[in-house]
Design an enzyme around this catalytic site. Structure first.
Site, PDB file in Angstrom:
ATOM      1  N   PRO A 102       0.772  -1.255   0.160  1.00 25.29           N
ATOM      2  CA  PRO A 102       0.126  -0.048   0.025  1.00 25.29           C
ATOM      3  C   PRO A 102       0.901   1.232   0.171  1.00 25.29           C
ATOM      4  O   PRO A 102       1.867   1.208   0.794  1.00 25.29           O
ATOM      5  CB  PRO A 102      -0.898  -0.014   1.394  1.00 25.29           C
ATOM      6  CG  PRO A 102      -0.606  -1.430   1.761  1.00 25.29           C
ATOM      7  CD  PRO A 102       0.400  -2.131   1.292  1.00 25.29           C
ATOM      8  N   ALA A 105       1.543   4.507   3.211  1.00 23.01           N
ATOM      9  CA  ALA A 105       1.086   3.909   4.332  1.00 23.01           C
ATOM     10  C   ALA A 105       2.141   3.874   5.443  1.00 23.01           C
ATOM     11  O   ALA A 105       1.779   3.068   6.535  1.00 23.01           O
ATOM     12  CB  ALA A 105       0.284   2.762   4.016  1.00 23.01           C
ATOM     13  N   GLY A 106       3.183   4.230   5.363  1.00 18.92           N
ATOM     14  CA  GLY A 106       4.338   3.717   6.169  1.00 18.92           C
ATOM     15  C   GLY A 106       5.174   2.573   6.171  1.00 18.92           C
ATOM     16  O   GLY A 106       5.863   2.209   6.765  1.00 18.92           O
ATOM     17  N   LEU A 107       4.919   1.978   4.939  1.00 17.44           N
ATOM     18  CA  LEU A 107       5.317   0.533   4.648  1.00 17.44           C
ATOM     19  C   LEU A 107       6.579   0.637   3.800  1.00 17.44           C
ATOM     20  O   LEU A 107       6.983  -0.549   3.255  1.00 17.44           O
ATOM     21  CB  LEU A 107       4.322  -0.452   4.195  1.00 17.44           C
ATOM     22  CG  LEU A 107       3.089  -0.386   5.136  1.00 17.44           C
ATOM     23  CD1 LEU A 107       2.382  -1.815   4.760  1.00 17.44           C
ATOM     24  CD2 LEU A 107       3.643  -0.825   6.597  1.00 17.44           C
ATOM     25  N   SER A 109       6.731   1.868   0.432  1.00 17.17           N
ATOM     26  CA  SER A 109       6.531   0.961  -0.783  1.00 17.17           C
ATOM     27  C   SER A 109       7.492   1.680  -1.897  1.00 17.17           C
ATOM     28  O   SER A 109       7.768   1.277  -2.893  1.00 17.17           O
ATOM     29  CB  SER A 109       4.959   1.583  -1.178  1.00 17.17           C
ATOM     30  OG  SER A 109       4.882   2.653  -1.688  1.00 17.17           O
ATOM     31  N   SER A 110       7.785   3.169  -1.586  1.00 17.32           N
ATOM     32  CA  SER A 110       8.650   3.826  -2.803  1.00 17.32           C
ATOM     33  C   SER A 110      10.049   3.091  -2.664  1.00 17.32           C
ATOM     34  O   SER A 110      10.936   2.972  -3.437  1.00 17.32           O
ATOM     35  CB  SER A 110       8.629   5.253  -2.388  1.00 17.32           C
ATOM     36  OG  SER A 110       9.067   5.590  -1.249  1.00 17.32           O
ATOM     37  N   ALA A 111      10.316   2.814  -1.430  1.00 21.08           N
ATOM     38  CA  ALA A 111      11.874   2.290  -1.324  1.00 21.08           C
ATOM     39  C   ALA A 111      11.822   0.956  -1.566  1.00 21.08           C
ATOM     40  O   ALA A 111      12.801   0.702  -2.521  1.00 21.08           O
ATOM     41  CB  ALA A 111      12.189   2.348   0.433  1.00 21.08           C
ATOM     42  N   ALA A 112      10.907   0.218  -1.480  1.00 20.72           N
ATOM     43  CA  ALA A 112      10.850  -1.086  -1.983  1.00 20.72           C
ATOM     44  C   ALA A 112      11.034  -1.142  -3.880  1.00 20.72           C
ATOM     45  O   ALA A 112      11.509  -1.883  -4.440  1.00 20.72           O
ATOM     46  CB  ALA A 112       9.831  -2.022  -1.550  1.00 20.72           C
ATOM     47  N   ASP A 153      14.537   2.820   5.171  1.00 21.74           N
ATOM     48  CA  ASP A 153      13.860   2.145   4.293  1.00 21.74           C
ATOM     49  C   ASP A 153      14.226   1.359   3.156  1.00 21.74           C
ATOM     50  O   ASP A 153      14.159   0.051   2.996  1.00 21.74           O
ATOM     51  CB  ASP A 153      12.649   3.110   3.705  1.00 21.74           C
ATOM     52  CG  ASP A 153      11.600   3.845   4.642  1.00 21.74           C
ATOM     53  OD1 ASP A 153      11.954   3.631   5.793  1.00 21.74           O
ATOM     54  OD2 ASP A 153      10.441   4.369   4.327  1.00 21.74           O
TER      55      ASP A 153
HETATM   56  C1  MEV Z   1      10.541   6.222   7.386  1.00 20.77           C
HETATM   57  O1  MEV Z   1       9.823   5.220   7.075  1.00 20.77           O
HETATM   58  C2  MEV Z   1      10.043   7.127   8.669  1.00 20.77           C
HETATM   59  C3  MEV Z   1      10.777   8.422   9.259  1.00 20.77           C
HETATM   60  O2  MEV Z   1      11.680   7.927  10.027  1.00 20.77           O
HETATM   61  C4  MEV Z   1      11.549   8.904   8.174  1.00 20.77           C
HETATM   62  C5  MEV Z   1      13.002   8.623   7.747  1.00 20.77           C
HETATM   63  O3  MEV Z   1      13.476   7.741   8.555  1.00 20.77           O
HETATM   64  O4  MEV Z   1      13.553   8.792   6.599  1.00 20.77           O
HETATM   65  C6  MEV Z   1       9.708   9.295   9.623  1.00 20.77           C
END
Ligand code: MEV
Length: 323
Positions: A102, A105-107, A109-112, A153
């Site tokens: 998703p 959403a904090g998961l 996704s862009s990094a993966a 990430d």
């Molecule tokens: C990363 O998913 C979340 C944050 O810690 C930002 C970061 O580490 O770049 C808020």
């Protein structure tokens, strides 16, 4: 250089177990790779263009000299360009992105997507890139999207497993057996931007530094204690520390009523710990559960959330699927 046919690579989503936001200011954090993956397939083109294709965002063609454009696929193009630079090549190519993660959403996704793309393009060009080089090229896309990301990430997505990470000090992969536990994630349905939240937290930190420096110091100790608890496989303590970490995230202003509702639902349903994961302000919450309790906790969360995911820690980081 030895050009190959199509190359398909996948890379995992991530959840930050403890330490998000604090990590941006130099504190340590621990992230877990999840069993939810993004896929990139790279193929050579006879034309001198870079084509990025995604079911969600359509097709973009870049000629190689573009200046910055506001487009969700532009960061993927930047990653491709970075790998081409590393290979000393200007080969035309196409990358097709498919993701089960998703977005926003904090998961991670862009990094993966960035990690899978960097690795697929490197393999397509016959470049024997190290994981460190994949992580670094993927970071180019992350900077474009999130402005000042810590790099946690893309690191956990490349290496997999559980990662203890600090900016400038690199990372260590923790040796933990997660088979007794499951991770349950529930979506608040609130979209947010990581870059904006990070900037807001840093502004609050500099305005109230004499107070928040203590919170950041507590976060550092909390991450060290979580690492010890993980290495003892004391998941009860890990859950308690996640709950404390959530309190610290509330203190820096990234929680809200919907996230609190989901977090208390998970705790009341028997989660070992529940907290914001990632930037907060919306996105998903993370609950750590005993394996046998996870389904019941997911069911309770689905009454308050539109999307609930039950997953495990993925030992596999970026992985060549074919090619
Ligand atoms: C990363 O998913 C979340 C944050 O810690 C930002 C970061 O580490 O770049 C808020």
């Amino acid at each position: 250089m030895r050009p190959l046919g199509n190359v398909t690579v996948t890379a995992p989503a991530k959840a930050i177990l403890v330490g998000e936001h604090f990590v941006v200011a130099g504190c340590p954090a621990i992230a877990l790779a999840l069993d939810i993956r993004a896929k990139a397939t790279a193929e050579l083109l006879n034309e001198d263009v870079i084509e990025i294709v995604s079911k969600e965002f359509g097709i973009r063609r870049y000629g190689g000299k573009e200046t910055r454009v506001e487009d969700p696929l532009y960061p993927v193009y930047l990653v491709v360009k970075e790998v081409l630079k590393l290979a000393g090549s200007n080969q035309g190519l196409k990358v097709v992105i498919e993701s089960n993660i998703p977005p926003a959403a904090g998961l991670g996704s862009s990094a993966a997507v960035a990690v899978a793309t960097a690795s697929a393009v490197a393999k397509l060009l016959g470049l024997n890139a190290s994981l460190e080089e994949i992580t670094r090229t993927a970071y180019t896309g992350e900077v474009e999207i999130h402005k000042k990301p810590s790099g946690i990430d893309n690191t956990v997505s490349a290496y997999g497993g559980a990662i203890y990470f600090s900016i400038g000090k690199g990372f260590e992969r923790l040796d933990v057996n997660f088979s007794q536990v499951r991770l349950v994630l529930a979506d608040s349905g609130i979209q947010r931007s990581t870059g904006t939240l990070v900037a807001r937290v840093l502004a609050l930190k500099s305005k109230h530094s004499s107070v928040l420096d203590q919170v950041y110091a507590a976060a550092t100790v909390l991450v060290e204690n979580t690492r010890d608890a993980l290495e003892r496989e004391d998941f009860t303590a890990v859950g308690e520390l996640m709950n404390i970490n959530h309190g610290l995230l509330s203190a820096i202003g990234v929680s809200n009523a919907k996230l609190e509702e989901l977090i208390y639902t998970a705790r009341q349903a028997g989660a070992l710990g529940a907290k914001i994961t990632g930037a907060g302000g919306g996105g998903m919450i993370l609950a750590l559960c005993w394996r046998e309790d996870a389904e019941q906790i997911a069911m309770e969360l689905s009454k308050a959330s539109t999307k609930v995911l039950m997953t495990s820690v993925s030992e596999k980081g970026v992985t060549l699927e074919s090619g």
